[in-house]
Structure formats: structure tokens, C-alpha cells
Design a protein around this motif. Structure first.
Motif, PDB file in Angstrom:
ATOM      1  N   TYR A  28       0.788  -1.228   0.000  1.00  0.00           N
ATOM      2  CA  TYR A  28       0.000   0.000   0.000  1.00  0.00           C
ATOM      3  C   TYR A  28       0.822   1.281   0.000  1.00  0.00           C
ATOM      4  CZ  TYR A  28      -3.387  -3.463   1.426  1.00  0.00           C
ATOM      5  OH  TYR A  28      -4.161  -4.583   1.484  1.00  0.00           O
ATOM      6  N   ARG A  29       2.049   1.221   0.535  1.00  0.00           N
ATOM      7  CA  ARG A  29       2.833   2.451   0.674  1.00  0.00           C
ATOM      8  C   ARG A  29       4.309   2.115   0.876  1.00  0.00           C
ATOM      9  NH1 ARG A  29       0.272   0.993   5.002  1.00  0.00           N
ATOM     10  NH2 ARG A  29       1.373   0.772   6.967  1.00  0.00           N
ATOM     11  N   THR A  30       5.117   3.137   0.647  1.00  0.00           N
ATOM     12  CA  THR A  30       6.533   3.074   0.999  1.00  0.00           C
ATOM     13  C   THR A  30       6.868   4.348   1.755  1.00  0.00           C
ATOM     14  OG1 THR A  30       7.122   4.002  -1.147  1.00  0.00           O
ATOM     15  CG2 THR A  30       7.331   1.630  -0.922  1.00  0.00           C
ATOM     16  N   ARG A  46       9.454  13.205 -11.371  1.00  0.00           N
ATOM     17  CA  ARG A  46       8.043  12.978 -11.085  1.00  0.00           C
ATOM     18  C   ARG A  46       7.809  11.490 -10.873  1.00  0.00           C
ATOM     19  NH1 ARG A  46       4.845  14.267 -16.756  1.00  0.00           N
ATOM     20  NH2 ARG A  46       6.117  12.912 -18.080  1.00  0.00           N
ATOM     21  N   VAL A  47       6.766  11.222 -10.124  1.00  0.00           N
ATOM     22  CA  VAL A  47       6.367   9.856  -9.835  1.00  0.00           C
ATOM     23  C   VAL A  47       5.000   9.676 -10.487  1.00  0.00           C
ATOM     24  CG1 VAL A  47       5.989   8.149  -8.043  1.00  0.00           C
ATOM     25  CG2 VAL A  47       7.661   9.970  -7.668  1.00  0.00           C
ATOM     26  N   LEU A  48       4.904   8.675 -11.344  1.00  0.00           N
ATOM     27  CA  LEU A  48       3.730   8.535 -12.191  1.00  0.00           C
ATOM     28  C   LEU A  48       2.552   7.821 -11.538  1.00  0.00           C
ATOM     29  CD1 LEU A  48       5.622   7.643 -15.486  1.00  0.00           C
ATOM     30  CD2 LEU A  48       4.835   9.897 -14.713  1.00  0.00           C
ATOM     31  N   ASN A  49       2.792   7.096 -10.438  1.00  0.00           N
ATOM     32  CA  ASN A  49       1.693   6.301  -9.888  1.00  0.00           C
ATOM     33  C   ASN A  49       1.254   6.693  -8.490  1.00  0.00           C
ATOM     34  OD1 ASN A  49       4.033   5.219  -8.562  1.00  0.00           O
ATOM     35  ND2 ASN A  49       2.839   3.390  -8.091  1.00  0.00           N
ATOM     36  N   ASN A  50       1.885   7.678  -7.876  1.00  0.00           N
ATOM     37  CA  ASN A  50       1.467   7.942  -6.499  1.00  0.00           C
ATOM     38  C   ASN A  50       1.657   9.396  -6.092  1.00  0.00           C
ATOM     39  OD1 ASN A  50       4.194   8.339  -5.617  1.00  0.00           O
ATOM     40  ND2 ASN A  50       4.443   6.143  -5.465  1.00  0.00           N
ATOM     41  N   GLU A  51       0.943   9.752  -5.064  1.00  0.00           N
ATOM     42  CA  GLU A  51       1.147  11.026  -4.388  1.00  0.00           C
ATOM     43  C   GLU A  51       2.322  10.845  -3.442  1.00  0.00           C
ATOM     44  OE1 GLU A  51      -1.817  14.109  -2.487  1.00  0.00           O
ATOM     45  OE2 GLU A  51      -1.657  12.332  -1.219  1.00  0.00           O
ATOM     46  N   VAL A  91       2.712  16.264  -2.821  1.00  0.00           N
ATOM     47  CA  VAL A  91       2.964  16.444  -4.247  1.00  0.00           C
ATOM     48  C   VAL A  91       2.091  15.434  -4.980  1.00  0.00           C
ATOM     49  CG1 VAL A  91       4.662  16.386  -6.104  1.00  0.00           C
ATOM     50  CG2 VAL A  91       5.347  17.156  -3.819  1.00  0.00           C
ATOM     51  N   PRO A  92       1.115  15.914  -5.773  1.00  0.00           N
ATOM     52  CA  PRO A  92       0.246  14.983  -6.495  1.00  0.00           C
ATOM     53  C   PRO A  92       1.020  14.175  -7.539  1.00  0.00           C
ATOM     54  CG  PRO A  92      -0.701  17.192  -6.421  1.00  0.00           C
ATOM     55  CD  PRO A  92       0.715  17.308  -5.947  1.00  0.00           C
ATOM     56  N   LYS A  93       0.483  13.012  -7.887  1.00  0.00           N
ATOM     57  CA  LYS A  93       1.143  12.189  -8.897  1.00  0.00           C
ATOM     58  C   LYS A  93       1.211  12.950 -10.216  1.00  0.00           C
ATOM     59  CE  LYS A  93      -2.897   9.538 -10.338  1.00  0.00           C
ATOM     60  NZ  LYS A  93      -3.456   8.193 -10.445  1.00  0.00           N
ATOM     61  N   ALA A 115       2.085   6.704  -1.598  1.00  0.00           N
ATOM     62  CA  ALA A 115       0.966   5.768  -1.617  1.00  0.00           C
ATOM     63  C   ALA A 115       0.238   5.935  -2.949  1.00  0.00           C
ATOM     64  CB  ALA A 115       0.023   6.028  -0.453  1.00  0.00           C
ATOM     65  N   PRO A 116       0.016   4.833  -3.670  1.00  0.00           N
ATOM     66  CA  PRO A 116       0.467   3.484  -3.377  1.00  0.00           C
ATOM     67  C   PRO A 116       1.989   3.376  -3.399  1.00  0.00           C
ATOM     68  CG  PRO A 116      -0.523   3.584  -5.574  1.00  0.00           C
ATOM     69  CD  PRO A 116      -0.683   4.931  -4.943  1.00  0.00           C
ATOM     70  N   ALA A 117       2.482   2.167  -3.210  1.00  0.00           N
ATOM     71  CA  ALA A 117       3.919   1.941  -3.069  1.00  0.00           C
ATOM     72  C   ALA A 117       4.713   2.470  -4.270  1.00  0.00           C
ATOM     73  CB  ALA A 117       4.197   0.454  -2.879  1.00  0.00           C
ATOM     74  N   PHE A 118       5.893   3.010  -3.970  1.00  0.00           N
ATOM     75  CA  PHE A 118       6.817   3.545  -4.980  1.00  0.00           C
ATOM     76  C   PHE A 118       7.469   2.402  -5.749  1.00  0.00           C
ATOM     77  CE2 PHE A 118      11.133   4.644  -6.239  1.00  0.00           C
ATOM     78  CZ  PHE A 118      10.927   5.820  -6.947  1.00  0.00           C
ATOM     79  N   HIS A 119       7.594   2.599  -7.077  1.00  0.00           N
ATOM     80  CA  HIS A 119       8.307   1.662  -7.943  1.00  0.00           C
ATOM     81  C   HIS A 119       9.184   2.470  -8.886  1.00  0.00           C
ATOM     82  CE1 HIS A 119       6.027  -1.795  -6.570  1.00  0.00           C
ATOM     83  NE2 HIS A 119       4.945  -1.043  -6.646  1.00  0.00           N
ATOM     84  N   PHE A 120      10.477   2.123  -8.955  1.00  0.00           N
ATOM     85  CA  PHE A 120      11.425   2.889  -9.768  1.00  0.00           C
ATOM     86  C   PHE A 120      11.018   2.971 -11.231  1.00  0.00           C
ATOM     87  CE2 PHE A 120      14.880   3.276  -6.627  1.00  0.00           C
ATOM     88  CZ  PHE A 120      15.290   4.555  -6.954  1.00  0.00           C
ATOM     89  N   GLU A 121      10.347   1.955 -11.757  1.00  0.00           N
ATOM     90  CA  GLU A 121       9.953   2.004 -13.168  1.00  0.00           C
ATOM     91  C   GLU A 121       8.871   3.064 -13.429  1.00  0.00           C
ATOM     92  OE1 GLU A 121       7.772  -1.443 -11.219  1.00  0.00           O
ATOM     93  OE2 GLU A 121       9.849  -0.794 -11.296  1.00  0.00           O
TER      94      GLU A 121
END
Length: 148
Positions: A28-30, A46-51, A91-93, A115-121
Motif C-alpha cells: 500500500y505504501r513506501t 516525477r512519480v507517475l503512480n502515487n502522491e 505532491v500529487p502524482k 501511496a500506493p507503493a513507490f516503484h522505480f519504473e
């Protein structure tokens, strides 16, 4: 305190430019801690999948956010609420973000929760020229806070 922080965690140099250690991960989160020293920054990314939630524990930084409409907000992440600082900034996704340590601050230490969990890809480091082409009105801050 800085010596204790440096030896307490197994820091690594994050691609965006600051020191980082992940402290928690589940589906659920990192979360993790970041450490910014003078002369370093968190380059535009930027992170594409999470706030992403930035928290401050010591020091003060300026967090720059370019939202999906191209507007730039520069907010101070700090503990002096009466001076207009924020102890947590969301910071919004899909928004570009960068951070720099404020002048005269010996170091800044904080945490981040995704959240959700961070992924480098799903993490993208900004490229100076393409960001300037996309947001020419923010060329100064982009030039200062992108890696060459």
C-alpha cells in the motif's frame, strides 16, 4: 546530530541527488528518510503512480512543484509554521518536483511517504532541455535544479 544520522542508516545516493534510505514497504505504501546537505538538491523528477508526502524533521528546504497545468509553486518545508513554513507538503502524482536546501542551513532531514507503493519504473528524472521546452516560464528554477 548529523554524525548520528549518517551512521544510523544505510544511506544511498538517490538518482535525483539526495541521500535516501527506505524504511518501510508494503503493498500500500513506501516510506523513507532523506538527507540533504549543502550543495546537493533533489533534482526535478516525477512519480507517475502515487502522491508523495514530504515531511521535515530538521532544517529547511524549498520544494518546487510544477503541476499538470504548468503552474509552479515554491513552498518552504520547515517547522516554523508562524513564518509560513509547512511541516508536510503533498505532491500529487504526475507533477514535477524538485527541492533545494535553503542558504545557511547546515543540513535538512525528513521523511517521505508514497501511496500506493513507490516503484522505480514509474519514476522519471527530468531532462533539463525538455523541461525548459515544456515550461520556458520556469527556466531559471529548472536550470538550477536539473542534472546536466
Amino acid at each position: 546530530m548529523l554524525d548520528t544520522l549518517i551512521t544510523r542508516y544505510d544511506w544511498y545516493d538517490h538518482p535525483e541527488g539526495l541521500k535516501f534510505v527506505e524504511t518501510h514497504r508494503d503493498e500500500y505504501r513506501t516510506s523513507g528518510h532523506w538527507l540533504m546537505l549543502p550543495g546537493t538538491c533533489s533534482a526535478f523528477h516525477r512519480v507517475l503512480n502515487n502522491e508523495e508526502l514530504w515531511y521535515i524533521h530538521y532544517g529547511r528546504i524549498t520544494l518546487h512543484i510544477i503541476d499538470t497545468t504548468g503552474s509552479l509553486k515554491s513552498l518552504t518545508l520547515g517547522r516554523d509554521i508562524l513564518a509560513g513554513e509547512y511541516p508536510v507538503i503533498a505532491v500529487p502524482k504526475n507533477c514535477w518536483q524538485a527541492a533545494e536546501i535553503d542558504e545557511g542551513v547546515p543540513y535538512a532531514f525528513g521523511s517521505v511517504v508514497c501511496a500506493p507503493a513507490f516503484h522505480f519504473e514509474l519514476f522519471e528524472l527530468g531532462h533539463r532541455q525538455s523541461l525548459i521546452e515544456q515550461f520556458p516560464q520556469h527556466g531559471d528554477v529548472i536550470t538550477r535544479l536539473t542534472l546536466p
